[in-house]
Design a protein around this motif. Structure first.
Motif, PDB file in Angstrom:
ATOM      1  N   ALA A 102      10.270  -3.942   5.009  1.00 29.65           N
ATOM      2  CA  ALA A 102       9.198  -4.023   6.650  1.00 29.65           C
ATOM      3  C   ALA A 102       9.149  -3.511   6.968  1.00 29.65           C
ATOM      4  O   ALA A 102       8.342  -3.601   8.444  1.00 29.65           O
ATOM      5  N   CYS A 103       8.089  -2.051   6.667  1.00 30.30           N
ATOM      6  CA  CYS A 103       7.229  -1.238   6.802  1.00 30.30           C
ATOM      7  C   CYS A 103       5.997  -0.790   6.674  1.00 30.30           C
ATOM      8  O   CYS A 103       5.395  -0.271   7.900  1.00 30.30           O
ATOM      9  N   ALA A 104       5.327  -1.846   6.530  1.00 28.96           N
ATOM     10  CA  ALA A 104       3.649  -2.394   6.193  1.00 28.96           C
ATOM     11  C   ALA A 104       2.940  -2.322   7.864  1.00 28.96           C
ATOM     12  O   ALA A 104       3.502  -3.095   8.300  1.00 28.96           O
ATOM     13  N   MET A 105       1.968  -1.510   7.532  1.00 26.69           N
ATOM     14  CA  MET A 105       1.682  -1.581   9.098  1.00 26.69           C
ATOM     15  C   MET A 105       0.478  -1.970   8.072  1.00 26.69           C
ATOM     16  O   MET A 105       0.067  -2.848   7.884  1.00 26.69           O
ATOM     17  N   ALA A 106      -0.996  -1.709   9.249  1.00 30.65           N
ATOM     18  CA  ALA A 106      -2.253  -2.326   9.485  1.00 30.65           C
ATOM     19  C   ALA A 106      -3.205  -2.182   8.430  1.00 30.65           C
ATOM     20  O   ALA A 106      -3.565  -3.230   7.775  1.00 30.65           O
ATOM     21  N   GLY A 107      -2.899  -1.063   7.473  1.00 35.22           N
ATOM     22  CA  GLY A 107      -3.785  -1.444   6.194  1.00 35.22           C
ATOM     23  C   GLY A 107      -5.365  -1.149   6.192  1.00 35.22           C
ATOM     24  O   GLY A 107      -6.369  -1.348   4.819  1.00 35.22           O
ATOM     25  N   ARG A 108      -5.881  -0.566   7.181  1.00 35.52           N
ATOM     26  CA  ARG A 108      -7.629  -0.504   8.200  1.00 35.52           C
ATOM     27  C   ARG A 108      -7.720   0.177   6.599  1.00 35.52           C
ATOM     28  O   ARG A 108      -7.475   1.570   6.187  1.00 35.52           O
ATOM     29  N   ARG A 109      -8.853   0.532   6.186  1.00 40.15           N
ATOM     30  CA  ARG A 109      -9.874   0.939   4.572  1.00 40.15           C
ATOM     31  C   ARG A 109     -10.857   2.050   5.530  1.00 40.15           C
ATOM     32  O   ARG A 109     -11.601   2.105   4.681  1.00 40.15           O
ATOM     33  N   VAL A 110     -11.255   1.635   6.278  1.00 45.59           N
ATOM     34  CA  VAL A 110     -12.485   2.083   6.873  1.00 45.59           C
ATOM     35  C   VAL A 110     -12.097   3.058   8.956  1.00 45.59           C
ATOM     36  O   VAL A 110     -11.301   2.468   8.902  1.00 45.59           O
ATOM     37  N   VAL A 111     -12.779   3.605   9.278  1.00 50.20           N
ATOM     38  CA  VAL A 111     -12.134   4.306  10.728  1.00 50.20           C
ATOM     39  C   VAL A 111     -12.629   2.890  11.373  1.00 50.20           C
ATOM     40  O   VAL A 111     -14.125   2.123  11.449  1.00 50.20           O
ATOM     41  N   THR A 112     -12.382   2.936  12.193  1.00 47.21           N
ATOM     42  CA  THR A 112     -11.734   1.287  13.015  1.00 47.21           C
ATOM     43  C   THR A 112     -12.030   1.740  14.667  1.00 47.21           C
ATOM     44  O   THR A 112     -10.807   2.591  14.747  1.00 47.21           O
ATOM     45  N   GLU A 113     -12.794   0.947  15.573  1.00 54.13           N
ATOM     46  CA  GLU A 113     -12.174   1.219  16.731  1.00 54.13           C
ATOM     47  C   GLU A 113     -10.464  -0.088  17.577  1.00 54.13           C
ATOM     48  O   GLU A 113     -11.112  -0.891  17.291  1.00 54.13           O
TER      49      GLU A 113
END
Length: 343
Positions: A102-113
């Protein structure tokens, strides 16, 4: 086992967090293994403390000119108190944990606006632009924020690339840009407004961040020295006042009240087997028993014994055979998480 941590009840959790948020001698961290934001404040520092309801949840907030903290009383949140043997002393903290699923966040892998930071603690910051750094952390979104058009333009130039990509124009630019750092988990955030030091510099006193690529590569949620129960993930930590050092790590005379206060937290929200081990060691020391030839202690039990011996020595408590116990048990394990400091 996801039922390994006792439910503190809404009032117990609220009391713990309200006291900690209001205490200038308590420090905080939020992040994952290798990337963390830290918040602390001086006793005389101008601060705005707030508590408000949003969607039925109580939000505890504090903001200074150097940074800010927000904690939401999530019903799934569980506190877990623990000690570790650190250096020649010991550390103490309360991990604020969520179930691993229940803790997962967005998990983005590149710099994102991400657009305007509408959740900023201070309303004046809610038009500033937020960027995810793309670190793909298990329980944290590590972001930066700026209202400076020049800084925003520079960060946009690196969007779509990983933060540490050799071709990224941002790779070595962060100290010069020094945007605010915003680390977010499911139930809170820490905001850091102080400048980013250069690679050979030191973190400023007060709120700051650390991002260590070598540790990030391990893809772990927490340090191996933290006895977090299986099935739980620490998303943030609070660090109650230490009996032997101040908020900046400077030594102070042993403070019995601080020590007793954390032992109470251990008894309520710690690992029952480790607190029982502490009581057993203390009793045997007080009775003047020789050190046992025990074997088969796991890593966390060995750390508990070492921390207990160091605390007894610091307290000056009667323990005629303490030196024998220390010679037998106070041999630190190699630290798999050791790393040079970095930002």
């Amino acid at each position: 086992m996801t039922d390994a941590l006792p439910h503190p009840g809404p009032s117990g959790l609220a009391a713990l967090l309200r006291h900690a948020v209001g205490d200038p001698d308590t420090a905080w961290s939020l992040g994952s293994f290798g990337a963390v934001a830290e918040f602390m404040r001086d006793p005389g520092e101008t601060v705005r403390l707030g508590e408000r309801d949003a969607d039925g949840a109580v939000l505890l907030e504090t903001r200074t000119a150097r940074g800010g903290l927000r904690i939401r009383l999530d019903p799934a949140l569980r506190p877990f108190a623990f000690e570790t043997a650190a250096g020649t002393g010991w550390s103490q903290s309360v991990a604020l944990c969520l179930p691993a699923g229940a803790c997962a966040m967005a998990g983005r892998r590149v710099v994102t606006e991400l657009g305007p930071d509408s959740d900023a603690i201070d309303p004046k910051d809610r038009e500033a632009i937020l960027f995810d750094l793309g670190l793909d952390l298990p329980q944290t979104d590590a972001c930066v924020r700026s209202a400076d058009p020049r800084v925003i333009e520079r960060i946009r130039a690196g969007a779509g690339l990983p933060m540490f990509d050799p071709d990224s124009p941002l790779r070595d630019a962060w100290p010069a840009l020094s945007p605010e750092r915003i680390f977010v988990c499911r139930f809170g955030r820490i905001e850091v407004s102080q400048p980013i030091p250069p690679p050979d510099g030191r973190s400023p006193e007060g709120p700051h961040t650390h991002v260590l690529p070598r540790l990030l590569a391990a893809r772990r949620t927490h340090a191996a020295t933290a006895p977090i129960p299986e099935g739980w993930t620490p998303c943030a930590h609070l660090f109650p006042p230490h009996p032997l050092k101040d908020l900046m790590g400077r030594p102070i005379p042993f403070d019995d009240a601080r020590h007793a206060a954390f032992q109470t937290l251990l008894e309520r929200w710690g690992d029952p087997s480790l607190t029982a081990l502490k009581r057993d060691i203390r009793g045997r020391l007080e009775r003047g028993e020789p050190p046992a030839a025990e074997s088969g202690l796991d890593r966390f039990q060995r750390m508990t014994v070492r921390a207990t011996l160091r605390q007894v020595a610091a307290m000056g408590a009667p323990a005629p055979r303490l030196a024998e116990w220390s010679a037998r048990f106070d041999r630190p394990d190699p630290d798999p998480d050791a790393a040079p400091s970095g930002h």
